[in-house]
Motif scaffolding. Structure first.
Motif, PDB file in Angstrom:
ATOM      1  N   GLU A 165     -13.676   3.146   0.662  1.00 32.09           N
ATOM      2  CA  GLU A 165     -13.584   4.350  -0.161  1.00 32.09           C
ATOM      3  C   GLU A 165     -13.795   3.997  -1.643  1.00 32.09           C
ATOM      4  O   GLU A 165     -13.159   3.109  -2.185  1.00 32.09           O
ATOM      5  N   LYS A 166     -14.695   4.727  -2.295  1.00 32.50           N
ATOM      6  CA  LYS A 166     -15.043   4.445  -3.689  1.00 32.50           C
ATOM      7  C   LYS A 166     -13.873   4.670  -4.640  1.00 32.50           C
ATOM      8  O   LYS A 166     -13.826   4.081  -5.718  1.00 32.50           O
ATOM      9  N   ARG A 167     -12.924   5.488  -4.241  1.00 34.32           N
ATOM     10  CA  ARG A 167     -11.795   5.805  -5.129  1.00 34.32           C
ATOM     11  C   ARG A 167     -11.027   4.536  -5.511  1.00 34.32           C
ATOM     12  O   ARG A 167     -10.495   4.436  -6.625  1.00 34.32           O
ATOM     13  N   SER A 203      -2.015   1.718  -0.246  1.00 36.81           N
ATOM     14  CA  SER A 203      -1.926   2.782   0.753  1.00 36.81           C
ATOM     15  C   SER A 203      -1.553   2.222   2.120  1.00 36.81           C
ATOM     16  O   SER A 203      -1.382   2.977   3.077  1.00 36.81           O
ATOM     17  N   ALA A 204      -1.404   0.900   2.218  1.00 31.13           N
ATOM     18  CA  ALA A 204      -1.016   0.236   3.465  1.00 31.13           C
ATOM     19  C   ALA A 204       0.449  -0.167   3.376  1.00 31.13           C
ATOM     20  O   ALA A 204       0.882  -0.757   2.369  1.00 31.13           O
ATOM     21  N   LEU A 205       1.214   0.105   4.421  1.00 34.49           N
ATOM     22  CA  LEU A 205       2.638  -0.203   4.395  1.00 34.49           C
ATOM     23  C   LEU A 205       2.890  -1.680   4.155  1.00 34.49           C
ATOM     24  O   LEU A 205       3.761  -2.044   3.346  1.00 34.49           O
ATOM     25  N   HIS A 206       2.150  -2.554   4.822  1.00 29.87           N
ATOM     26  CA  HIS A 206       2.465  -3.975   4.675  1.00 29.87           C
ATOM     27  C   HIS A 206       1.985  -4.574   3.355  1.00 29.87           C
ATOM     28  O   HIS A 206       2.434  -5.650   2.976  1.00 29.87           O
ATOM     29  N   ARG A 220       3.457   3.376  -3.425  1.00 33.31           N
ATOM     30  CA  ARG A 220       2.597   3.806  -2.323  1.00 33.31           C
ATOM     31  C   ARG A 220       1.523   4.770  -2.822  1.00 33.31           C
ATOM     32  O   ARG A 220       1.791   5.671  -3.622  1.00 33.31           O
ATOM     33  N   LEU A 221       0.309   4.574  -2.332  1.00 32.18           N
ATOM     34  CA  LEU A 221      -0.810   5.478  -2.587  1.00 32.18           C
ATOM     35  C   LEU A 221      -1.104   6.299  -1.333  1.00 32.18           C
ATOM     36  O   LEU A 221      -0.967   5.804  -0.213  1.00 32.18           O
ATOM     37  N   ILE A 222      -1.523   7.532  -1.531  1.00 32.62           N
ATOM     38  CA  ILE A 222      -1.988   8.383  -0.438  1.00 32.62           C
ATOM     39  C   ILE A 222      -3.398   8.827  -0.768  1.00 32.62           C
ATOM     40  O   ILE A 222      -3.684   9.222  -1.904  1.00 32.62           O
ATOM     41  N   TYR A 223      -4.287   8.760   0.209  1.00 33.46           N
ATOM     42  CA  TYR A 223      -5.655   9.212  -0.065  1.00 33.46           C
ATOM     43  C   TYR A 223      -6.265   9.971   1.110  1.00 33.46           C
ATOM     44  O   TYR A 223      -6.392  11.183   1.073  1.00 33.46           O
ATOM     45  N   THR A 224      -6.631   9.268   2.193  1.00 37.92           N
ATOM     46  CA  THR A 224      -7.292   9.920   3.323  1.00 37.92           C
ATOM     47  C   THR A 224      -6.313  10.129   4.482  1.00 37.92           C
ATOM     48  O   THR A 224      -5.154   9.717   4.431  1.00 37.92           O
ATOM     49  N   ASN A 225      -6.828  10.743   5.547  1.00 38.41           N
ATOM     50  CA  ASN A 225      -6.078  10.903   6.791  1.00 38.41           C
ATOM     51  C   ASN A 225      -6.496   9.861   7.827  1.00 38.41           C
ATOM     52  O   ASN A 225      -6.295  10.062   9.035  1.00 38.41           O
ATOM     53  N   SER A 247       5.328   8.742  -3.847  1.00 37.51           N
ATOM     54  CA  SER A 247       3.984   8.199  -3.683  1.00 37.51           C
ATOM     55  C   SER A 247       3.051   8.872  -4.682  1.00 37.51           C
ATOM     56  O   SER A 247       3.394   9.890  -5.289  1.00 37.51           O
ATOM     57  N   PHE A 248       1.865   8.293  -4.840  1.00 33.17           N
ATOM     58  CA  PHE A 248       0.861   8.890  -5.721  1.00 33.17           C
ATOM     59  C   PHE A 248      -0.345   9.281  -4.885  1.00 33.17           C
ATOM     60  O   PHE A 248      -0.924   8.451  -4.185  1.00 33.17           O
ATOM     61  N   ASP A 249      -0.718  10.549  -4.949  1.00 38.07           N
ATOM     62  CA  ASP A 249      -1.851  11.068  -4.194  1.00 38.07           C
ATOM     63  C   ASP A 249      -3.123  10.868  -5.018  1.00 38.07           C
ATOM     64  O   ASP A 249      -3.286  11.458  -6.095  1.00 38.07           O
ATOM     65  N   LEU A 250      -4.009  10.025  -4.505  1.00 38.80           N
ATOM     66  CA  LEU A 250      -5.246   9.716  -5.226  1.00 38.80           C
ATOM     67  C   LEU A 250      -6.225  10.878  -5.253  1.00 38.80           C
ATOM     68  O   LEU A 250      -7.253  10.815  -5.939  1.00 38.80           O
ATOM     69  N   ASN A 251      -5.934  11.940  -4.535  1.00 42.01           N
ATOM     70  CA  ASN A 251      -6.773  13.127  -4.602  1.00 42.01           C
ATOM     71  C   ASN A 251      -6.466  13.946  -5.855  1.00 42.01           C
ATOM     72  O   ASN A 251      -7.227  14.848  -6.200  1.00 42.01           O
ATOM     73  N   ASN A 252      -5.383  13.608  -6.497  1.00 42.60           N
ATOM     74  CA  ASN A 252      -5.028  14.266  -7.755  1.00 42.60           C
ATOM     75  C   ASN A 252      -5.644  13.513  -8.927  1.00 42.60           C
ATOM     76  O   ASN A 252      -5.961  12.322  -8.820  1.00 42.60           O
TER      77      ASN A 252
END
Length: 287
Positions: A165-167, A203-206, A220-225, A247-252
């Protein structure tokens, strides 16, 4: 070469995903190099213990309106010829209110990832579980020897299902002295690179858990499903610390600042060290 170097490690059959992903391959690194056992990758029928990851779902079946007699027969059929199973460090992957029944005749709980999993297992097994909580990935810091030199201000870790993902490349450009960490690289090198960062966003738990292992502030990052599950594993892990994390949503728009990451970090060194000790001690409880 010293005589003890010739000694064979005791083999142990472990259920985990043998894929090119640091979180899954931590099983081999931690169990062999930290806990001192030889890992034999196994399926749900022959495994002796669960380990790092969300694998409990494989050892339970959903109740599909079977009669009580049928459920008893099903449990006996599945579990009669299988070895005892030790549950260690593992958790479920999704929220669910469906009744679950074990597929092993004998299940022993040494530790679980978090309070959410502990409470669910208490309901399934119909007994109180006074066991430690924590993810075995917290033992990752024991994989490295000697002093750690910090090289990066921030480490950016996309889940391996989001690595293209380019983000995340945009994130790298947004921070000075940053590094994007590929979880599909050699797992020990991944652990080492994480240890060399001042802060981690992942965005990965580990990615977050290994950062906790080294006492590195993280977010934690959130981006895709693309990730499996519905966020349960994150909530489960943090429930073991009795905290909830933002968490921080990278879609924002925008990005979290390094100061925001540090100020918002709630996991303490005392908690982590206590969990490391409990995880180490509990691994051999039923083996």
């Amino acid at each position: 070469m010293k005589k003890e170097e010739f000694r064979m490690k005791k083999e142990i059959k472990v259920k985990y995903s043998k894929i090119g992903n640091m979180g899954d391959l931590l099983n081999e690194l931690v169990i062999e190099d930290v806990l001192g056992f030889k890992v034999i990758h196994s399926d749900i029928w022959k495994s002796e213990t669960t380990a790092i990851g969300s694998y409990l779902r494989f050892f339970f079946h959903e109740n599909t309106n079977l009669t009580t007699k049928s459920k008893i027969m099903l449990k006996k059929l599945y579990g009669q010829f299988q070895p005892p199973l030790q549950i260690w460090s593992t958790g479920f992957i999704t929220y669910s209110d469906k009744e679950l029944i074990p597929i092993r005749k004998e299940i022993n709980v040494a530790s679980v990832r978090g309070e959410l999993t502990r409470k669910r297992l208490e309901k399934i097994l119909n007994k109180e579980l006074n066991v430690p909580t924590g993810d075995g990935g917290l033992l990752a810091s024991h994989l490295l020897k000697g002093p750690i030199e910090k090289k990066y201000s921030i480490g950016i870790i996309p889940h391996f299902r989001e690595k293209d993902e380019k983000r995340f490349l945009e994130l790298k450009e947004a921070y000075n002295n940053s590094v994007v960490i590929d979880l599909t690289d050699d797992p020990l090198n991944v652990v080492k690179t994480i240890s060399q960062c001042e802060v981690i966003i992942s965005s990965a738990l580990h990615g977050l858990i290994v950062a906790d292992s080294f006492g590195i502030p993280n977010k934690r990052l959130i981006y895709t499903n693309n990730l499996l599950g519905d966020g349960y594993k994150f909530d489960d892990y943090y429930s073991g610390f009795n905290i909830k994390v933002d968490s921080f949503d990278l879609n924002n728009p925008g990005n979290p600042t390094i100061n925001e990451i540090i100020d918002g970090y709630k996991v303490t060194e005392t908690q982590v060290e206590a969990k490391k000790g409990a995880l180490y001690k509990s691994f051999t409880k039923y083996l």
